[in-house]
Write a protein that holds these residues in place. Structure first.
Motif, short mmCIF file in Angstrom:
data_model
loop_
_atom_site.label_atom_id
_atom_site.label_comp_id
_atom_site.label_asym_id
_atom_site.label_seq_id
_atom_site.Cartn_x
_atom_site.Cartn_y
_atom_site.Cartn_z
N ARG A 156 -34.40 40.74 -58.38
CA ARG A 156 -34.29 39.52 -59.23
C ARG A 156 -33.11 39.46 -59.86
O ARG A 156 -32.33 38.64 -59.82
CB ARG A 156 -35.24 39.36 -60.16
CG ARG A 156 -35.26 38.32 -61.15
CD ARG A 156 -36.25 38.09 -62.13
NE ARG A 156 -36.40 36.62 -62.79
CZ ARG A 156 -35.84 36.38 -64.04
NH1 ARG A 156 -35.19 37.22 -64.57
NH2 ARG A 156 -36.05 35.19 -64.44
N TYR A 157 -32.46 40.58 -60.35
CA TYR A 157 -31.19 40.66 -60.95
C TYR A 157 -29.89 40.16 -59.66
O TYR A 157 -29.00 39.57 -59.89
CB TYR A 157 -30.69 41.99 -61.47
CG TYR A 157 -29.35 42.53 -61.59
CD1 TYR A 157 -28.73 41.68 -62.81
CD2 TYR A 157 -28.47 43.29 -60.73
CE1 TYR A 157 -27.39 42.05 -63.16
CE2 TYR A 157 -27.20 43.51 -61.13
CZ TYR A 157 -26.53 42.89 -62.13
OH TYR A 157 -25.25 43.21 -62.55
N LEU A 158 -30.25 40.91 -58.56
CA LEU A 158 -29.14 40.60 -57.57
C LEU A 158 -29.16 39.29 -56.97
O LEU A 158 -28.01 38.60 -56.93
CB LEU A 158 -29.55 41.52 -56.31
CG LEU A 158 -29.24 42.96 -56.53
CD1 LEU A 158 -29.75 43.91 -55.23
CD2 LEU A 158 -27.72 43.28 -56.59
N VAL A 159 -30.35 38.59 -56.87
CA VAL A 159 -30.42 37.30 -56.61
C VAL A 159 -29.96 36.28 -57.84
O VAL A 159 -29.43 35.19 -57.61
CB VAL A 159 -31.83 36.94 -56.11
CG1 VAL A 159 -31.86 35.30 -55.65
CG2 VAL A 159 -32.25 37.96 -54.89
N TRP A 173 -26.22 32.37 -59.82
CA TRP A 173 -26.09 31.42 -60.86
C TRP A 173 -24.50 31.38 -60.97
O TRP A 173 -23.89 30.44 -61.53
CB TRP A 173 -26.46 31.94 -62.18
CG TRP A 173 -27.93 31.59 -62.28
CD1 TRP A 173 -29.02 32.46 -62.06
CD2 TRP A 173 -28.58 30.36 -63.09
NE1 TRP A 173 -30.20 31.62 -62.60
CE2 TRP A 173 -29.97 30.61 -63.14
CE3 TRP A 173 -27.94 29.22 -63.79
CZ2 TRP A 173 -30.62 29.69 -63.62
CZ3 TRP A 173 -28.64 28.32 -64.23
CH2 TRP A 173 -29.97 28.46 -64.49
N LEU A 174 -23.71 32.30 -60.30
CA LEU A 174 -22.25 32.24 -60.76
C LEU A 174 -21.39 32.82 -59.59
O LEU A 174 -20.40 32.22 -59.58
CB LEU A 174 -22.01 33.76 -61.92
CG LEU A 174 -22.82 33.70 -63.15
CD1 LEU A 174 -22.63 34.80 -63.97
CD2 LEU A 174 -22.37 32.47 -63.99
N LEU A 175 -21.92 33.43 -58.56
CA LEU A 175 -20.99 33.83 -57.66
C LEU A 175 -20.55 32.55 -56.48
O LEU A 175 -19.32 32.77 -56.43
CB LEU A 175 -21.65 34.92 -56.76
CG LEU A 175 -21.61 36.26 -57.19
CD1 LEU A 175 -22.43 37.36 -56.17
CD2 LEU A 175 -20.35 36.72 -57.55
N PRO A 176 -21.20 31.69 -56.12
CA PRO A 176 -20.67 30.76 -55.52
C PRO A 176 -19.60 29.90 -55.92
O PRO A 176 -18.46 29.82 -55.46
CB PRO A 176 -21.98 29.88 -55.21
CG PRO A 176 -23.29 30.75 -55.04
CD PRO A 176 -22.75 31.48 -56.51
N PHE A 193 -36.98 28.66 -61.26
CA PHE A 193 -35.50 28.66 -60.64
C PHE A 193 -35.67 29.25 -59.15
O PHE A 193 -36.61 29.94 -59.01
CB PHE A 193 -34.58 29.60 -61.53
CG PHE A 193 -34.27 29.00 -62.84
CD1 PHE A 193 -33.90 27.82 -63.08
CD2 PHE A 193 -34.68 29.90 -64.00
CE1 PHE A 193 -33.74 27.25 -64.46
CE2 PHE A 193 -34.33 29.36 -65.33
CZ PHE A 193 -33.78 28.08 -65.31
N LEU A 194 -34.68 28.75 -58.52
CA LEU A 194 -34.49 29.13 -57.18
C LEU A 194 -34.55 30.75 -56.88
O LEU A 194 -35.05 31.18 -55.99
CB LEU A 194 -33.32 28.68 -56.51
CG LEU A 194 -33.24 28.81 -54.74
CD1 LEU A 194 -34.51 28.29 -54.20
CD2 LEU A 194 -32.05 27.98 -54.56
N HIS A 195 -33.78 31.46 -57.86
CA HIS A 195 -33.57 32.77 -57.68
C HIS A 195 -35.04 33.55 -58.10
O HIS A 195 -35.08 34.44 -57.25
CB HIS A 195 -32.42 33.49 -58.54
CG HIS A 195 -32.86 33.45 -60.04
ND1 HIS A 195 -32.67 32.32 -60.70
CD2 HIS A 195 -33.11 34.33 -60.96
CE1 HIS A 195 -32.77 32.41 -62.18
NE2 HIS A 195 -33.34 33.79 -62.12
N ASP A 196 -35.90 32.90 -58.89
CA ASP A 196 -37.24 33.51 -58.93
C ASP A 196 -38.18 33.18 -57.74
O ASP A 196 -38.79 34.17 -57.49
CB ASP A 196 -37.93 32.81 -60.19
CG ASP A 196 -37.31 33.48 -61.72
OD1 ASP A 196 -37.25 34.64 -61.50
OD2 ASP A 196 -36.92 32.84 -62.54
#
Length: 170
Positions: free
Chosen positions: A93-96, A100-103, A141-144
């Motif tokens: 979950r942390y990596l995904v 929120w920020l990388l793109p 959220f999408l990452h979840d």
């Protein structure tokens, strides 16, 4: 159903403020151990160190169910079946969550955007990313969804009704 988007974003902002303390302590520890004298010396090594520290922080607390900010906003993270996260799932979950920020950071770095434009791009991406949760069936959220986790409402411990003592014996 997930907590409201407003509450999740308030928790997200509060978590960001709390992370200043983590960054300060970890940055001080790194600078002391590496004897860094200038802020730009060892910059990439310090960023990697902070990435690992953040990963430990979040994986640890998410595996326990919630961070301090999540406790404040009565939000808990669980897996798809409602069970506590394993350390591995919390780390995933942390990596995904870096989506929120990388793109926007990658785009602004590749395009050589100045700080102001990068900030606008980053804020716009965060708003879009948050609003995408409206399209998820459970408002997650999408990452979840990718990590197999979900945010749920966590009632505060003191709101559980207590049993009244048996006064019949008096």
């Amino acid at each position: 159903m997930a907590p409201s988007l407003r509450r999740r974003m308030a928790c997200w902002l509060y978590e960001g403020m709390l992370m200043f303390g983590v960054v300060f302590i970890a940055g001080y520890l790194f600078s002391t151990l590496t004897q860094t004298r200038h802020a730009l010396d060892n910059r990439h090594a310090q960023q990697a160190f902070l990435f690992v520290v953040f990963g430990i922080y979040f994986a640890w607390f998410w595996a326990k169910g919630q961070t301090l900010a999540m406790k404040t906003w009565h939000i808990r993270v669980v897996d798809r079946t409602g069970h506590p996260l394993t350390q591995a799932r919390a780390l995933l979950r942390y990596l995904v969550a870096w989506l929120w920020l990388l793109p926007p950071l990658a785009v602004s770095g590749l395009a050589g955007l100045p700080g102001g434009e990068m900030t606008v791009l980053l804020c716009g991406w965060i708003v879009i990313w948050a609003l995408l949760s409206r399209f998820h069936p459970q408002r997650q959220f999408l990452h979840d969804a990718i990590a197999g986790t979900r945010l749920i409402h966590a009632a505060p411990a003191d709101s559980v009704p207590l049993k009244k003592p048996n006064t019949a014996h008096r």
